[in-house]
Design a protein around this motif. Structure first.
Motif: not given
Length: 121
Positions: A10, A36, A83, A85-86, A116, A118-120
């Protein structure tokens, strides 16, 4: 061929990550794909045995694929992540020659289990 990915996690918006993939043997054509939630898997970067690279147009400039054949390894440096790119990122490989490994439309024979990202926001 067995492919094992690592390096996912993340990160905040505009952060960076470097993914790695180790293959059980040398293999000529390698690449990265992502899927995705709710979308189809797409190949985003390909590198052939000559080190020539191909990217999906929308990611060119932010992502860099590289390989270390002495380690049977493939890498994906991802910068300026958003995000969108998640996704689950997959390592893929194939024994085709360089001339046939120059497109994101390669139908790879071998796939890893994925890592995985995850981009916030």
């Amino acid at each position: 061929v067995q492919l094992v990915e690592s390096g996912g996690g993340s990160v905040p918006r505009e952060g960076s990550l470097r993914l790695a993939c180790t293959a059980s043997r040398y293999i000529k054509c390698m690449g990265w794909a992502r899927q995705a939630p709710g979308k189809e898997r797409e190949v985003v970067a390909v590198i052939n045995s000559l080190g020539e690279t191909t990217y999906v147009y929308s990611l060119k400039g932010r992502f860099t694929v590289s390989r270390d054949d002495a380690r049977n390894s493939l890498y994906l440096q991802m910068n300026s992540l958003f995000p969108e790119d998640t996704a689950m990122y997959y390592c893929a490989a194939d024994d085709r020659a360089a001339l046939l490994c120059n497109s994101v439309n390669v139908a790879f024979d071998y796939w890893g289990q994925g890592t995985q990202v995850t981009v916030s926001s």
